[in-house]
Design a protein around this motif. Structure first.
Motif, PDB file in Angstrom:
ATOM      1  N   VAL A  88       1.061  -1.563   0.214  1.00 17.38           N
ATOM      2  CA  VAL A  88      -0.180   0.008   0.284  1.00 17.38           C
ATOM      3  C   VAL A  88       1.097   1.346  -0.103  1.00 17.38           C
ATOM      4  N   ASN A 112      -8.094   2.371   4.978  1.00 17.05           N
ATOM      5  CA  ASN A 112      -7.454   1.690   3.958  1.00 17.05           C
ATOM      6  C   ASN A 112      -7.765   2.322   2.219  1.00 17.05           C
ATOM      7  N   TYR A 131      -7.776  -0.529  -0.070  1.00 15.76           N
ATOM      8  CA  TYR A 131      -6.707  -2.040  -0.040  1.00 15.76           C
ATOM      9  C   TYR A 131      -7.493  -2.466   0.669  1.00 15.76           C
ATOM     10  N   GLN A 140      -6.048  -4.325  -4.233  1.00 23.09           N
ATOM     11  CA  GLN A 140      -5.970  -3.245  -4.796  1.00 23.09           C
ATOM     12  C   GLN A 140      -6.740  -2.748  -5.900  1.00 23.09           C
TER      13      GLN A 140
END
Length: 172
Positions: A88, A112, A131, A140
Motif C-alpha cells: 500500500v 485503507n 485496499y 487494490q
C-alpha cells in the motif's frame, strides 16, 4: 450420437456458457469475486502475480475522446500484513509522484481508502483507491475518472456508484 444431435448438444452447451453474466469476474483462484455493470468494457487482463483486470467505463460525452475513465482491480500475493502495508505504501508513493498530485479527504474511519487528484496528459483526474488484505492477497481497487466530464455530474455519480459497488463486493 448422430452429427445433428452432437451439433445440438454443442450449441446448447455454448448457449449456456454465453448466458453466464459476462460482467461476473473471479480472480486469485476464485477467492476474489465481483460483478461489473454490463456497460463496462474489459480492456486489459493480466494473469499471474499480480493478477489485474482493467475496465473502461464509457463516457458518452465528446470529452471522452481524450480521456479514459477506468476501474482496475489488482490482486497480488503477500505473505503477511507487513508486506501488505509495504504494498500500500509503495502504491501511494507512486500516486504522490503523479503530476499535480493533491490529496483528498478519505471517509472517516476508513484507513485503507485514498482519494486524490492528479493530471493525466493535462487533464485533471479524480482517483479513489481502496485496499484489502485477505487470504494472503493484497487487493487494490483503483477508480480513475476525469474530474470534469461533459457528460455531467450524473455520469460521475454513476461511475462513483459502480466503483463503490465493487468495493462492497471486494470487502465481503
Amino acid at each position: 450420437m448422430t452429427f445433428s444431435r452432437y451439433l445440438a448438444t454443442a450449441f446448447l452447451a455454448w448457449a449456456a456458457i454465453g448466458a453466464a453474466h459476462a460482467d461476473d469476474v473471479t480472480m486469485a483462484s476464485s477467492s476474489v469475486h465481483f460483478s461489473t455493470p454490463s456497460t463496462w468494457v474489459g480492456i486489459m487482463q493480466v494473469d499471474g502475480d499480480p493478477e489485474v483486470r482493467v475496465f473502461q467505463v464509457p463516457d458518452p460525452s465528446p470529452s471522452a475522446s481524450s480521456t479514459l475513465a477506468r476501474v482496475s482491480i489488482t490482486v497480488k500475493q503477500e505473505p503477511d500484513v507487513q508486506a501488505f502495508n509495504d504494498y500500500v505504501n509503495a502504491a501511494m508513493s507512486k500516486a504522490r509522484n503523479l503530476k499535480d498530485y493533491q490529496p483528498g479527504t478519505r471517509p472517516a474511519g476508513d484507513q485503507n481508502s485514498f482519494i486524490y487528484t492528479a493530471s493525466e496528459s493535462g487533464t485533471p483526474y479524480t482517483y479513489v483507491e481502496r485496499y484489502w488484505f485477505r487470504s494472503g492477497h493484497a487487493i487494490q481497487l483503483r477508480c480513475a475518472r476525469p474530474s470534469a466530464s461533459q457528460a455531467g455530474q450524473s455520469w460521475a455519480a454513476t461511475f462513483d456508484k459502480g466503483c463503490s459497488d465493487i468495493a462492497v463486493a471486494l470487502n465481503g
